[in-house]
Design an enzyme around this catalytic site. Sequence first.
Site, PDB file in Angstrom:
ATOM      1  N   GLY A   1       3.729  10.899   8.407  1.00  0.00           N
ATOM      2  CA  GLY A   1       3.083   9.806   7.671  1.00  0.00           C
ATOM      3  C   GLY A   1       3.467   9.660   6.210  1.00  0.00           C
TER       4      GLY A   1
ATOM      5  N   GLU B   1       0.751  14.225   0.896  1.00  0.00           N
ATOM      6  CA  GLU B   1       0.071  13.849   2.138  1.00  0.00           C
ATOM      7  C   GLU B   1      -0.155  12.337   2.145  1.00  0.00           C
ATOM      8  OE1 GLU B   1      -0.648  14.114   5.083  1.00  0.00           O
ATOM      9  OE2 GLU B   1      -2.516  15.159   5.492  1.00  0.00           O
ATOM     10  N   ASP B   2      -0.136  11.728   3.319  1.00  0.00           N
ATOM     11  CA  ASP B   2      -0.408  10.295   3.389  1.00  0.00           C
ATOM     12  C   ASP B   2      -1.900  10.002   3.211  1.00  0.00           C
ATOM     13  OD1 ASP B   2      -1.058  11.397   5.863  1.00  0.00           O
ATOM     14  OD2 ASP B   2      -0.072   9.852   7.054  1.00  0.00           O
TER      15      ASP B   2
ATOM     16  N   ASP C   1      -8.256  12.784   5.372  1.00  0.00           N
ATOM     17  CA  ASP C   1      -9.311  12.208   6.207  1.00  0.00           C
ATOM     18  C   ASP C   1     -10.398  13.282   6.358  1.00  0.00           C
ATOM     19  OD1 ASP C   1     -10.468  10.319   7.984  1.00  0.00           O
ATOM     20  OD2 ASP C   1      -9.428  11.169   9.685  1.00  0.00           O
TER      21      ASP C   1
ATOM     22  N   PHE D   1      -9.497   2.639   9.974  1.00  0.00           N
ATOM     23  CA  PHE D   1      -8.216   3.156  10.450  1.00  0.00           C
ATOM     24  C   PHE D   1      -7.117   2.262   9.906  1.00  0.00           C
ATOM     25  CE2 PHE D   1      -4.793   4.471  13.154  1.00  0.00           C
ATOM     26  CZ  PHE D   1      -5.027   5.835  13.281  1.00  0.00           C
TER      27      PHE D   1
ATOM     28  N   ARG E   1       4.604   1.907  11.244  1.00  0.00           N
ATOM     29  CA  ARG E   1       5.004   2.730  10.094  1.00  0.00           C
ATOM     30  C   ARG E   1       5.892   1.933   9.135  1.00  0.00           C
ATOM     31  NH1 ARG E   1       3.870   8.215  10.996  1.00  0.00           N
ATOM     32  NH2 ARG E   1       4.076   8.922  13.139  1.00  0.00           N
TER      33      ARG E   1
HETATM   34  P1  IMP Z   1      -7.150  15.039   8.446  1.00  0.00           P
HETATM   35  O1  IMP Z   1      -8.303  14.561   9.280  1.00  0.00           O
HETATM   36  O2  IMP Z   1      -7.480  15.035   6.969  1.00  0.00           O
HETATM   37  O3  IMP Z   1      -6.666  16.378   8.929  1.00  0.00           O
HETATM   38  O4  IMP Z   1      -6.010  13.985   8.606  1.00  0.00           O
HETATM   39  C1  IMP Z   1      -4.923  14.263   9.381  1.00  0.00           C
HETATM   40  C2  IMP Z   1      -3.929  13.154   9.482  1.00  0.00           C
HETATM   41  O5  IMP Z   1      -4.486  12.121  10.237  1.00  0.00           O
HETATM   42  C3  IMP Z   1      -3.456  12.485   8.227  1.00  0.00           C
HETATM   43  O6  IMP Z   1      -2.425  13.177   7.607  1.00  0.00           O
HETATM   44  C4  IMP Z   1      -2.922  11.189   8.790  1.00  0.00           C
HETATM   45  O7  IMP Z   1      -1.573  11.357   9.211  1.00  0.00           O
HETATM   46  C5  IMP Z   1      -3.800  10.970   9.989  1.00  0.00           C
HETATM   47  N1  IMP Z   1      -4.751   9.893   9.704  1.00  0.00           N
HETATM   48  C6  IMP Z   1      -5.959   9.979   9.103  1.00  0.00           C
HETATM   49  N2  IMP Z   1      -6.518   8.774   8.958  1.00  0.00           N
HETATM   50  C7  IMP Z   1      -5.614   7.894   9.475  1.00  0.00           C
HETATM   51  C8  IMP Z   1      -5.585   6.459   9.574  1.00  0.00           C
HETATM   52  O8  IMP Z   1      -6.502   5.726   9.157  1.00  0.00           O
HETATM   53  N3  IMP Z   1      -4.473   5.918  10.155  1.00  0.00           N
HETATM   54  C9  IMP Z   1      -3.433   6.676  10.616  1.00  0.00           C
HETATM   55  N4  IMP Z   1      -3.408   8.006  10.521  1.00  0.00           N
HETATM   56  C10 IMP Z   1      -4.492   8.606   9.952  1.00  0.00           C
HETATM   57 MG    MG Z   2      -0.410  13.001   8.244  1.00  0.00          MG
END
Ligand code: IMP
Ligand code: MG
Length: 187
Positions: A49, A104-105, A108, A157, A170
């Site tokens: 991402g 990081e993108d 979440d 999302f 993407r």
């Molecule tokens: P985490 O829940 O912080 O571990 O997030 C893990 C990964 O989930 C992030 O690095 C994103 O790649 C992906 N992610 C979280 N939210 C979104 C979203 O809204 N769209 C697409 N990917 C997401």
């Molecule tokens: Mg990611």
Amino acid sequence: MPDTADKPYVIDPMLSAKTIAARIEDLARAIRAEFSGSDKLVVVGLLRGSFVFIADLVRELDMNVEVDFVETSSYGNTMESSREVRILKDLRGDIAGRDVLVVEDIVDTGHTLAHVLHLLASRHPRKLRTIALLDKPSRREADVTADWTGFEIPDEFVVGYGIDYAQRNRNLPFIGKVRFTGAGAAE
Ligand code: IMP
Ligand code: MG
């Protein structure tokens, strides 16, 4: 977990390419200031991402950088985060004694960033900092905050600018939120 990737959806624009580019200029200035004493910065992108963000960010960093990547397990085709994070691809380089910036993108739940930071910290970098393009603070489960954040967004999302939904979208130059259409859209 149900695979929802076949439901029709539209993408409502949230952050334009221009808005993102302007914010990255500010972020790059802050990073240059933080690492002004370093002879080389290792910029670590979390695949996949962050690939567009890291490409734009490093081109704004007027300093000596090395680029490396880590890939963690992903959502698959669902919109649910998984609490269990696995490393699918590790760094190529050694970071002991180095200055490291993790890119990081989206933060979440925070489990991915927390896991990667824990792993990289165990390798004794000289300085370890993090930047996230997007942050969804209302979703946080792990106790982690990026040192710099591009934009705080609500619990939606999103796709585009490197970020996918089931590997799609993407390549959009902007960031938008996924909105399902058609029968059952509100469920
Ligand atoms: P985490 O829940 O912080 O571990 O997030 C893990 C990964 O989930 C992030 O690095 C994103 O790649 C992906 N992610 C979280 N939210 C979104 C979203 O809204 N769209 C697409 N990917 C997401
Ligand atoms: Mg990611």
